[in-house]
Scaffold this motif. Structure first.
Motif, PDB file in Angstrom:
ATOM      1  N   LEU A 226       0.821  -1.206   0.000  1.00 57.29           N
ATOM      2  CA  LEU A 226       0.000   0.000   0.000  1.00 57.29           C
ATOM      3  C   LEU A 226       0.860   1.263   0.000  1.00 57.29           C
ATOM      4  O   LEU A 226       1.985   1.253   0.502  1.00 57.29           O
ATOM      5  CB  LEU A 226      -0.909   0.023   1.231  1.00 57.29           C
ATOM      6  CG  LEU A 226      -1.914  -1.114   1.383  1.00 57.29           C
ATOM      7  CD1 LEU A 226      -2.603  -1.040   2.734  1.00 57.29           C
ATOM      8  CD2 LEU A 226      -2.938  -1.087   0.260  1.00 57.29           C
ATOM      9  N   GLY A 227       0.318   2.318  -0.548  1.00 53.61           N
ATOM     10  CA  GLY A 227       0.941   3.624  -0.454  1.00 53.61           C
ATOM     11  C   GLY A 227       1.960   3.936  -1.531  1.00 53.61           C
ATOM     12  O   GLY A 227       2.489   3.039  -2.195  1.00 53.61           O
ATOM     13  N   LYS A 228       2.239   5.216  -1.691  1.00 50.40           N
ATOM     14  CA  LYS A 228       3.263   5.660  -2.620  1.00 50.40           C
ATOM     15  C   LYS A 228       4.616   5.095  -2.197  1.00 50.40           C
ATOM     16  O   LYS A 228       4.980   5.148  -1.027  1.00 50.40           O
ATOM     17  CB  LYS A 228       3.317   7.187  -2.651  1.00 50.40           C
ATOM     18  CG  LYS A 228       4.327   7.742  -3.623  1.00 50.40           C
ATOM     19  CD  LYS A 228       4.356   9.268  -3.599  1.00 50.40           C
ATOM     20  CE  LYS A 228       5.407   9.805  -4.564  1.00 50.40           C
ATOM     21  NZ  LYS A 228       5.487  11.287  -4.525  1.00 50.40           N
ATOM     22  N   ASN A 229       5.340   4.547  -3.150  1.00 50.70           N
ATOM     23  CA  ASN A 229       6.637   3.910  -2.890  1.00 50.70           C
ATOM     24  C   ASN A 229       6.518   2.748  -1.907  1.00 50.70           C
ATOM     25  O   ASN A 229       7.511   2.312  -1.329  1.00 50.70           O
ATOM     26  CB  ASN A 229       7.659   4.913  -2.351  1.00 50.70           C
ATOM     27  CG  ASN A 229       8.001   5.994  -3.355  1.00 50.70           C
ATOM     28  OD1 ASN A 229       7.849   5.800  -4.558  1.00 50.70           O
ATOM     29  ND2 ASN A 229       8.439   7.139  -2.875  1.00 50.70           N
TER      30      ASN A 229
ATOM     31  N   LEU B  50      13.674  -0.342  -6.886  1.00 48.69           N
ATOM     32  CA  LEU B  50      12.446  -0.773  -7.542  1.00 48.69           C
ATOM     33  C   LEU B  50      11.236  -0.042  -6.957  1.00 48.69           C
ATOM     34  O   LEU B  50      10.350   0.403  -7.693  1.00 48.69           O
ATOM     35  CB  LEU B  50      12.280  -2.287  -7.385  1.00 48.69           C
ATOM     36  CG  LEU B  50      11.106  -2.940  -8.102  1.00 48.69           C
ATOM     37  CD1 LEU B  50      11.467  -4.361  -8.523  1.00 48.69           C
ATOM     38  CD2 LEU B  50       9.839  -2.964  -7.254  1.00 48.69           C
ATOM     39  N   HIS B  51      11.205   0.104  -5.633  1.00 51.93           N
ATOM     40  CA  HIS B  51      10.080   0.765  -4.980  1.00 51.93           C
ATOM     41  C   HIS B  51       9.970   2.246  -5.374  1.00 51.93           C
ATOM     42  O   HIS B  51       8.869   2.811  -5.349  1.00 51.93           O
ATOM     43  CB  HIS B  51      10.204   0.655  -3.456  1.00 51.93           C
ATOM     44  CG  HIS B  51       9.683  -0.632  -2.909  1.00 51.93           C
ATOM     45  ND1 HIS B  51      10.305  -1.846  -3.139  1.00 51.93           N
ATOM     46  CD2 HIS B  51       8.603  -0.905  -2.138  1.00 51.93           C
ATOM     47  CE1 HIS B  51       9.627  -2.805  -2.532  1.00 51.93           C
ATOM     48  NE2 HIS B  51       8.586  -2.270  -1.922  1.00 51.93           N
ATOM     49  N   ALA B  52      11.080   2.857  -5.708  1.00 51.50           N
ATOM     50  CA  ALA B  52      11.076   4.269  -6.086  1.00 51.50           C
ATOM     51  C   ALA B  52      10.792   4.481  -7.572  1.00 51.50           C
ATOM     52  O   ALA B  52      10.645   5.624  -8.022  1.00 51.50           O
ATOM     53  CB  ALA B  52      12.424   4.904  -5.731  1.00 51.50           C
ATOM     54  N   GLY B  53      10.683   3.383  -8.324  1.00 54.34           N
ATOM     55  CA  GLY B  53      10.515   3.483  -9.761  1.00 54.34           C
ATOM     56  C   GLY B  53       9.102   3.191 -10.231  1.00 54.34           C
ATOM     57  O   GLY B  53       8.168   3.046  -9.437  1.00 54.34           O
ATOM     58  N   PRO B  54       8.917   3.061 -11.560  1.00 52.48           N
ATOM     59  CA  PRO B  54       7.576   2.907 -12.137  1.00 52.48           C
ATOM     60  C   PRO B  54       6.988   1.511 -12.007  1.00 52.48           C
ATOM     61  O   PRO B  54       5.791   1.317 -12.255  1.00 52.48           O
ATOM     62  CB  PRO B  54       7.804   3.261 -13.616  1.00 52.48           C
ATOM     63  CG  PRO B  54       9.235   2.875 -13.871  1.00 52.48           C
ATOM     64  CD  PRO B  54       9.968   3.182 -12.592  1.00 52.48           C
TER      65      PRO B  54
END
Length: 412
Positions: free
Chosen positions: A217-220, A294-298
């Motif tokens: 859940l959530g952004k990043n 990976l979490h910071a990407g698309p």
């Protein structure tokens, strides 16, 4: 402990004898399939919610970091010597979460390091708080109740009973609330809006387990709590897994705002072996660094969307009154421990591994099957599994569907 073992041991032994526990495998296949004793099984209880434990980039980074460092561990306390990879992993995690984040060997280690410190008053300006546990707080949180009770008063309230929690806040100087953000052993999700309101009004401290929310859940992939808060405040501590949805290794403690590292310093001095002695090994740190990228990407929003599709597909064909649409975890109540083991065994015979859960993971006589959705699970796989599940449950458990629904409702 003796009383717990006296009730639980026969069922653990029975699950072991039936082959539901103690399985040995050498390598998993694609999409959480594994082979054991010559049988290929689809793992329907995998914690890898986004399928990242099989991600090629994360696996490669683990090996590369090991070779680059030339050592598996630093072989010294992190207080004295820090690997460069450890520093990079924690910096990336802190950037990702927008908070001061430190790593530990597991989410449970984070609980054991931090919760006693909170109970002692060392993190609450010297005032020993009343520590309030949600009834459905995860077992790793509940396991530390006794140690907290040595330090201060400990209470338990009903699941998400915010009225009772507010009453406690009104009559005590400092209160710490302990629970999950997304519950996995009963319950739904933490009522973050109300908890934030109680923080603003009474100075409530929050200690939340984000293990089943991080990445999902959530952004990043920051999880439910930080998504609700925006930025973490100085009266909140989060613990989470970097294994489950995150697809790497170990656990993390979200200490508080980036601008204040005093809580981390206090934990390093007083958190015992959970903080300053043991650390994640070099390969695990490499995996964390790669997963942060990976979490910071698309790719992460795509995986989160696929997971949501899998959850929706399961719920559409096997509706459960307790199902939480935000959670990838589904619990099917059976009640009787031995029936639960037999049901799990029957599903294994048909090609599925589904874990049987019983005390102390759940309360006595509230045993059941725990199923977890994954982003790399196809709709056809879910459909076939549900058809198998519907066929097996009545024939093995002997529990009428209406009775199972009643049992499920009683858990809410």
């Amino acid at each position: 402990m003796a009383r717990t073992a006296g009730f639980a041991d026969p069922f653990w032994d029975e699950a072991l004898a039936a082959g539901m526990h103690g399985l040995t495998l050498s390598r998993t296949g694609p999409d959480a399939r594994f082979t054991t004793n010559g049988r290929e099984l689809l793992n329907m209880s995998s914690y890898s919610y986004l399928g990242l434990d099989e991600n090629p980039a994360i696996l490669a980074a683990a090996g590369e970091q090991l070779l680059d460092s030339g050592m598996l561990n630093s072989s010294l306390s992190r207080v004295r010597v820090r690997l460069k990879a450890l520093e990079e992993a924690e910096e990336r995690l802190s950037s990702l979460f927008g908070a001061d984040v430190g790593t530990v060997t597991s989410c449970a280690a984070g609980v054991w390091a931090m919760l006693p410190l909170l109970a002692s008053g060392l993190l609450t300006n010297g005032v020993r708080p009343v520590v309030v546990f949600d009834r459905f707080a995860h077992f790793c949180l509940q396991s530390i109740r006794g140690l907290c009770a040595v330090e201060t008063e400990v209470r338990t309230i009903g699941h998400n009973d915010m009225e009772r929690l507010e009453d406690i806040c009104k009559t005590n100087e400092v209160v710490v609330y302990v629970g999950d953000s997304v519950y996995s052993t009963g319950g739904t999700t933490a009522p973050m809006e109300k908890l934030i309101e109680l923080q603003d009004r009474y100075g409530l401290y929050l200690f939340l387990d984000e293990a089943h929310s991080t990445s999902v859940l959530g952004k990043n992939g920051r999880g439910l709590a930080l998504e609700a808060m925006g930025d973490i405040n100085s009266r909140t501590i989060l613990v989470t897994s970097l294994n489950k949805g995150f697809g790497a290794s170990g656990g993390a403690i979200v200490f508080g705002p980036l601008s204040d590292r005093s809580r981390r310093a206090r934990a390093l001095r007083n958190g015992g072996p959970f903080m300053w002695s043991q650390r994640i090994n070099t390969a695990g740190l490499g995996a964390i660094i790669a997963s942060c990228k990976l979490h910071a990407g698309p790719d992460l929003p795509v995986l989160q969307s696929r997971l949501k599709t899998a959850i929706t597909a399961f719920d559409a064909n096997y509706p459960l009154a307790s199902a939480n649409p935000l959670s990838p975890v589904r619990f099917i109540p059976v009640g009787d421990e031995r029936k639960t083991i037999r049901l799990s065994e029957a599903l294994m015979d048909l090609g599925y591994y589904v874990e049987p859960d019983f005390f102390p993971v759940v309360a006595p006589k509230e045993a059941g099957l725990r199923i977890r959705m994954r982003a790399n699970m196809s709709s056809s796989e879910i459909d076939l599994f549900i058809k198998t599940l519907k066929r097996v449950i009545p024939s093995v458990s002997g529990t009428p569907e209406c009775e199972m629904q009643s049992m499920e409702a009683s858990r809410r």
